[in-house]
Write an enzyme that holds these catalytic residues in place. Structure first.
Site, PDB file in Angstrom:
ATOM      1  N   CYS A  41       0.811  -1.226   0.000  1.00  0.00           N
ATOM      2  CA  CYS A  41       0.000   0.000   0.000  1.00  0.00           C
ATOM      3  C   CYS A  41       0.841   1.272   0.000  1.00  0.00           C
ATOM      4  O   CYS A  41       0.356   2.339  -0.384  1.00  0.00           O
ATOM      5  CB  CYS A  41      -0.941   0.003   1.192  1.00  0.00           C
ATOM      6  SG  CYS A  41      -2.141  -1.348   1.169  1.00  0.00           S
ATOM      7  N   HIS A  56      -3.324   7.492   1.910  1.00  0.00           N
ATOM      8  CA  HIS A  56      -3.706   6.161   1.455  1.00  0.00           C
ATOM      9  C   HIS A  56      -5.112   5.885   1.957  1.00  0.00           C
ATOM     10  O   HIS A  56      -5.417   6.078   3.132  1.00  0.00           O
ATOM     11  CB  HIS A  56      -2.720   5.134   1.998  1.00  0.00           C
ATOM     12  CG  HIS A  56      -3.169   3.713   1.825  1.00  0.00           C
ATOM     13  ND1 HIS A  56      -3.638   3.227   0.627  1.00  0.00           N
ATOM     14  CD2 HIS A  56      -3.228   2.676   2.701  1.00  0.00           C
ATOM     15  CE1 HIS A  56      -3.965   1.958   0.774  1.00  0.00           C
ATOM     16  NE2 HIS A  56      -3.725   1.598   2.020  1.00  0.00           N
ATOM     17  N   ASN A 109     -10.043  -0.007  -0.381  1.00  0.00           N
ATOM     18  CA  ASN A 109      -8.586   0.066  -0.321  1.00  0.00           C
ATOM     19  C   ASN A 109      -8.024  -0.491  -1.631  1.00  0.00           C
ATOM     20  O   ASN A 109      -8.078  -1.698  -1.872  1.00  0.00           O
ATOM     21  CB  ASN A 109      -8.084  -0.742   0.876  1.00  0.00           C
ATOM     22  CG  ASN A 109      -6.578  -0.683   1.041  1.00  0.00           C
ATOM     23  OD1 ASN A 109      -5.848  -0.273   0.150  1.00  0.00           O
ATOM     24  ND2 ASN A 109      -6.093  -1.105   2.197  1.00  0.00           N
TER      25      ASN A 109
END
Length: 324
Positions: free
Chosen positions: A114, A251, A281
């Site tokens: 990520c 993020h 996500n």
């Protein structure tokens, strides 16, 4: 004069299939309310059968090039962040290079899960500052729907597929924090925590793709502390403070993490670009996706001071301060 990596264009791509929370209710013991309460996610996009990470990345790259008013032939390098490549090799970046008709320059992938896009920006910035490349296409692209354990309600509802891209160009600045472009970076990793977020397959370990495994409470605990800390460090390096920030573009993992990080930084949510409700996500794609959506919404404008920060498996985390 100082050479800066300046954003010239931004773009994104989302697969056509939209998956609302309600679609999970027939598969597993969950509900729309449960998912929204714990993550802030309302829907996400899943890639179609046969639609690959490189396909998503190519669409996003073309959008970014169009926004920059450039062709693929204007690009010297592609740096692509992903944890879900089409193949073990070659790099997704080289597949995108071929799709774009780019016959010169070079491309390579970055894998920091990520946090991958932050690490990709750092690589692109270094190449521009050292003269290795003048224009770099930086892409984050993921198809996390391909590595989900669909019986695990704590993880499978959190992730989605998508891609985002930036075109960075070398431009001369005055060497102050009023310059446009990347002003500072901060990168970290700590392999002692690798077991709290990982995929249980791999070429060397068991010759399989594997599925995602996550200790959610542990990841949450690390995320808020480390994200706020890295953002402060990057701002300090640029001689700036949270009060100078126009937008945090974090993020997009979990709305509670986003809110907690903003609170620790002393920045109101009215200065945070949030897209997690619509995308879930998307790992390395989430920051460039949010940047592109933020610009399209009219939130992000030239001259704005942006802080991006991310954390992912590894653990790996970091932040970038840039002026749009």
């Amino acid at each position: 004069m100082t050479l800066r990596a300046v954003v010239r264009g931004v773009g994104h791509y989302l697969p056509e299939r939209i998956v609302p929370n309600a679609e999970f209710e027939d598969r597993i013991d969950t509900s729309d309310e449960w998912i929204r309460t714990r993550s802030g996610i309302e829907r996400r996009h899943f890639a179609a059968e046969g639609e690959t990470t490189s396909d998503l990345a190519t669409h996003a790259a073309r959008a970014a090039l169009a926004d920059a008013g450039m062709d693929a032939t204007d690009i010297d390098a592609i740096v692509l962040a992903t944890s879900t490549p089409d193949f073990t090799f070659p790099a997704v970046a080289t597949i995108v290079q071929g799709n774009l008709g780019m016959t010169s320059g070079f491309g390579f992938d970055v894998q920091a899960v990520c946090a991958g896009f932050v690490f990709a920006l750092a690589n692109a910035n270094a190449m521009i500052q050292t003269g290795q490349a003048r224009r770099v296409l930086v892409i984050g692209s993921e198809t996390f729907s391909r590595i989900m354990e669909w019986s695990d309600r704590s993880t499978c509802v959190l992730f989605g597929d998508g891609a985002g891209a930036l075109v960075l160009e070398a431009q001369e600045g005055q060497g102050t924090n009023r310059d446009r472009g990347i002003l500072s970076l901060d990168l970290h990793s700590d392999g002692r925590h690798r077991d709290i977020l990982y995929v249980d397959g791999g070429v060397s370990s068991n010759q399989s793709t594997g599925v995602l495994r996550m200790q959610g409470k542990e990841v949450f605990r690390h995320a808020i502390e480390k994200l706020a800390q890295t953002a402060h460090t990057a701002l300090d390096r640029a001689g700036l403070t949270p009060e100078d920030v126009t937008w945090i573009v974090p993020h997009q993992a979990n709305l509670r993490i986003i809110k907690g990080t903003a609170q620790r930084m002393g920045v109101g949510m009215d200065r945070v670009v949030v897209t997690v409700q619509d995308h879930g996500n998307t790992s390395a794609a989430s920051i460039p996706l949010a940047l592109s959506v933020g610009k399209a919404r009219g939130q992000i404008k030239e001259g704005d001071l942006i802080v991006t920060e991310a954390i992912g498996g590894g653990l790996a985390w970091g932040s970038v301060v840039l002026r749009w």
